[in-house]
Design an enzyme around this catalytic site. Structure first.
Site, PDB file in Angstrom:
ATOM      1  N   HIS A 153       0.986  -1.269   0.052  1.00 40.33           N
ATOM      2  CA  HIS A 153      -0.009  -0.141  -0.030  1.00 40.33           C
ATOM      3  C   HIS A 153       0.819   1.223   0.039  1.00 40.33           C
ATOM      4  CE1 HIS A 153      -4.023   1.871   0.698  1.00 40.33           C
ATOM      5  NE2 HIS A 153      -3.378   2.639   1.360  1.00 40.33           N
ATOM      6  N   HIS A 182     -10.091   2.825  -1.472  1.00 39.66           N
ATOM      7  CA  HIS A 182     -10.619   2.317   0.235  1.00 39.66           C
ATOM      8  C   HIS A 182     -11.118   1.092   0.003  1.00 39.66           C
ATOM      9  CE1 HIS A 182     -10.359   3.976   4.542  1.00 39.66           C
ATOM     10  NE2 HIS A 182      -9.228   4.131   3.892  1.00 39.66           N
ATOM     11  N   SER A 242      -5.702   6.648  12.812  1.00 36.42           N
ATOM     12  CA  SER A 242      -6.765   7.433  13.535  1.00 36.42           C
ATOM     13  C   SER A 242      -6.908   8.601  12.278  1.00 36.42           C
ATOM     14  CB  SER A 242      -6.422   8.101  14.801  1.00 36.42           C
ATOM     15  OG  SER A 242      -6.420   7.147  15.668  1.00 36.42           O
ATOM     16  N   ASN A 278      -3.190   6.107  -7.520  1.00 37.01           N
ATOM     17  CA  ASN A 278      -3.367   5.120  -6.557  1.00 37.01           C
ATOM     18  C   ASN A 278      -3.141   3.904  -7.163  1.00 37.01           C
ATOM     19  OD1 ASN A 278      -5.482   3.499  -4.746  1.00 37.01           O
ATOM     20  ND2 ASN A 278      -3.545   4.163  -3.663  1.00 37.01           N
ATOM     21  N   SER A 321      -4.006  -0.335  -6.139  1.00 40.35           N
ATOM     22  CA  SER A 321      -4.781  -0.927  -5.015  1.00 40.35           C
ATOM     23  C   SER A 321      -4.590  -2.415  -5.743  1.00 40.35           C
ATOM     24  CB  SER A 321      -6.234  -0.759  -4.634  1.00 40.35           C
ATOM     25  OG  SER A 321      -6.768  -1.769  -4.041  1.00 40.35           O
TER      26      SER A 321
END
Length: 737
Positions: A48, A94, A317, A538, A540
């Site tokens: 990732h 995501h 977080s 990105n 994934s």
């Protein structure tokens, strides 16, 4: 500080590190790592964060143009849109979190991509999303779960974006059985900034303070980056604690506090704490400047008791930033964040050591050199093999199957989940907040916002035909760039740049790695030919469950500029009596088509031919004709061919049409030849428009009006069409409620 970790084999397995990785880590450190250091390497060398399987194939992407201000390598890409204004945008996945916990996974995906954009100094003004789900039609356990995922993801996207006051103005949602085990949630955000006020993620200037700002740190999301770097199994439900929990109200405060801070001259650099949290943000900021950093982890604001240095470095977080400031400005910065009811604390400073040094109540608990973590991250050239299935499907055509009457095929295709309106989804998103939306979700093709600072408009479109990527990954990657750009051009805007989100299966499978590599080649070729450079994106991987990988899904979002916000071209019929033209050459091309999937039941064949010169000629025609106010609407003919494009235009506008197009085979009304568009022209503009068509293939195919849609030998009433189009998805998705 160094100590022999107990049961090192188990520790390495838990951190997804190999024995070779461990030997390399010991070589870099000159000693055994402790648990904190092992966690840092694990996160930074995860798929990732390090792109270790994909990096070799991403090299060579076109990334520059006169209008590109910032390409790949920062939080988001930036292009110049004229008059001192810049568009800042990026797309990210995501996927794994959204499959485990759809609401929070999707919500934090939206939150993370917005932080990437406002970290650059831009106010987010538009969101898009590209969503892929499995089969939702059946009454079995799989379809019921997929419907649950659709509802959860939709609620998460809407809940976060709406609370932030950022309009979600479009995107795409598609369904295929290949996503039954792994859904895909790709989020895109675009922001606006002054072109000379862009902020970057760097930490430089020895002695300058490093501040933590935003929400307090908890244990949520621990190991998230590592979790997203592996495949799913039946036991993956136990990964729920690795999904972050978002708070859009805190993010809204963080956005406003950061934008207020950016008006000062206090900031040297700022970085979002996304995947791998404090680890990735600190190493990336120091790495970009060749500096080092000291951080006192006991000074990091915490919301849970008994947290450890490991917890602080690996927590994901949400709603947090790390910033490097000018020495002496600490109190003023803290006061800004205190005003917005956010935590802010000086937790360290920039050094010249080239190392990240971590302290816990005055004791050094970790020291890791910055450059080797990024520069010496594993760069794998994984084995590749052309999938065997390609040779088995390449010669399949619609003639291998029993012939179906056009009327029957048309009625079935207009009810397809790929075709019908997804208003059940997009009406849960606020599309009009900020009052700049010109063309929103449901209005077909690209979405458009105005830029009130310079009177221009920005058009954007997220696209990928996954069936194309399956039958020909290189051609499918190229076609995704082409269609995304074409949709933007059909709104009258000039396509300028793309961001991508490259979703594939398990890279340890040589066939998956071949699919990925070929897809990258197609994107490189297409972006170079169409002059739309890649300015960020990105990757994934590991979108696989129980050994079954998703189809390669190479999502592309193109952004373009229209010089006149008052001259945006729509994609639906505007007025009865206007003439319809089909621009481009139609051939019997059905490879990977919606027709072949829905009518023949297979994903097979050869990809329709791509001709970049024809594509650019089509873009130029529509953009220039729109500038002369000769067009009323324009829509590309893609999935489902001319017949389905016309059906959509009619359904959304409420206007019927009568069309007769030339075909060699009557089924060609559903063929998916590239570089085609349907345009609407007023009778009084026909002569002037046709004068612009020299050298282009075109046909006047019909006229708008009436209460039926007639295309060659198929007919449907507007009442039936609109009921299918607007109500079918709602009936399917709500059947469990």
């Amino acid at each position: 500080m160094s100590q022999q970790l107990p049961d090192i084999d188990t520790q390495l397995a838990d951190h997804k590190l190999s024995q070779e990785d461990y030997a390399h880590i010991k070589q870099i450190l000159g000693r055994e790592p402790n648990l904190v250091e092992l966690g840092i390497f694990s996160a930074m060398w995860s798929e990732h964060c390090s792109y270790k399987s994909s990096k070799v194939h991403l090299k060579g992407f076109p990334t520059s143009a006169p209008w590109v201000i910032q390409g790949p390598g920062e939080n988001a890409g930036v292009i110049d849109i004229g008059d001192g204004m810049a568009a800042v945008f990026k797309m990210e996945s995501h996927n794994h979190p959204s499959f485990i916990e759809p609401y929070q996974g999707a919500a934090t995906g939206v939150g993370g991509i917005m932080r990437d954009v406002f970290t650059m100094g831009a106010r987010p003004v538009a969101n898009l999303n590209a969503l892929r789900f499995g089969n939702i039609l059946n009454d079995d356990k799989t379809s019921k779960h997929q419907r649950y995922l659709v509802r959860g993801v939709t609620e998460g996207i809407g809940g976060y974006g709406n609370c932030m006051g950022v309009p979600t103005i479009g995107g795409e949602t598609s369904f295929d059985e290949c996503y039954n085990g792994n859904i895909l949630v790709n989020a895109f955000t675009l922001g606006l900034a002054k072109s000379d006020e862009i902020f970057y993620g760097k930490a430089e200037g020895i002695g300058n303070p490093v501040l933590y700002v935003g929400a307090k740190t908890g244990r949520d999301g621990l190991g998230g980056a590592v979790m997203s770097s592996d495949s799913f199994t039946e036991e993956s439900k136990s990964l729920r604690p690795t999904v972050q929990v978002g708070d859009p109200f805190t993010e809204k405060l963080l956005l406003e506090a950061c934008l207020e801070l950016f008006k000062t001259d206090y900031v040297i650099g700022i970085q979002d704490m996304g995947a791998a949290g404090l680890t990735s943000s600190s190493f990336e900021m120091a790495g970009r400047s060749g500096s080092g950093m000291i951080m006192h982890l006991d000074k990091v604001p915490a919301r849970e008791e008994n947290m450890t240095p490991y917890d602080f470095m690996l927590s994901e977080s949400q709603e947090r930033m790390l910033l490097c400031a000018k020495k002496g400005s600490e109190e003023e910065i803290i006061n800004i964040f205190k005003k917005w009811d956010l935590d802010a604390a000086v937790i360290g400073e920039v050094t010249d050591t080239g190392n990240i040094e971590l302290f816990w109540h005055g004791k050094k608990v970790a020291e890791v050199p910055v450059d080797p973590v990024s520069e010496e991250a594993p760069e794998l050239n994984r084995p590749m093999k052309k999938p065997e299935y390609l040779d088995q499907i390449k010669d399949t055509t619609i003639d291998n199957f029993p012939k179906v009457a056009n009327q029957e095929a048309f009625e079935k295709l207009t009810k397809s989940m790929e075709v019908v309106d997804k208003s059940w989804i997009y009406t849960q998103y606020d599309s009009m907040v900020q009052t700049n939306t010109i063309k929103k979700g449901g209005e077909l093709d690209a979405s458009v916002i105005r830029v009130k600072e310079n009177g221009k408009a920005l058009a954007m479109s997220a696209d990928c035909n996954v069936r194309y990527c399956y039958i020909d990954p290189k051609g499918g990657g190229a076609a995704a760039v082409v269609e995304s750009g074409r949709n933007v051009a059909m709104s009258g805007a000039r396509p300028l740049a793309i961001t991508d989100c490259l979703n594939c299966g398990n890279p340890e499978n040589p066939e998956v790695m071949w699919q990925f590599a070929e897809g990258c080649l197609g994107i490189k070729e297409s972006c170079a030919e169409l002059m739309t450079p890649v300015i960020g994106g990105n990757v994934s991987l590991y979108n696989e469950t129980n050994g079954v990988s998703v189809f390669p899904t190479l999502s592309i979002t193109t952004v373009g500029v229209n010089d006149d916000q008052n001259n945006v071209l729509m994609s639906i019929f505007q007025e009865a009596g206007n003439q319809l033209y089909l621009i481009g050459e139609s051939r019997s091309e059905f490879g990977g088509s919606l027709y072949m999937k829905e009518i023949c039941g297979v994903v097979a064949g050869r990809l329709p031919e791509i001709d970049y010169a024809r594509e650019l000629a089509l873009w130029d025609l529509v953009i220039e004709a729109n500038k002369k106010h000769l067009l009323e609407c324009a829509k590309d003919a893609s999935s489902g061919g001319v017949a389905i494009a016309l059906a959509k235009m009619a359904a959304v506008s409420g206007l019927g049409c009568g069309v007769s197009m030339s075909v060699k085979d009557e089924r060609d009304i559903f063929a998916e030849s590239q570089s085609r568009a349907i345009v609407e022209v007023k009778p009084e503009n026909v002569e002037a428009f046709e004068a612009m068509l020299d050298g282009l293939t075109y046909e006047k195919i019909g006229v708008i009006g009436g209460d039926i849609v007639k295309i060659n030998n198929v007919t449907i009433s507007m009442k039936t069409l609109q009921d299918n189009y607007f109500n079918r998805f709602k009936r399917v998705i709500e059947q469990d409620l």
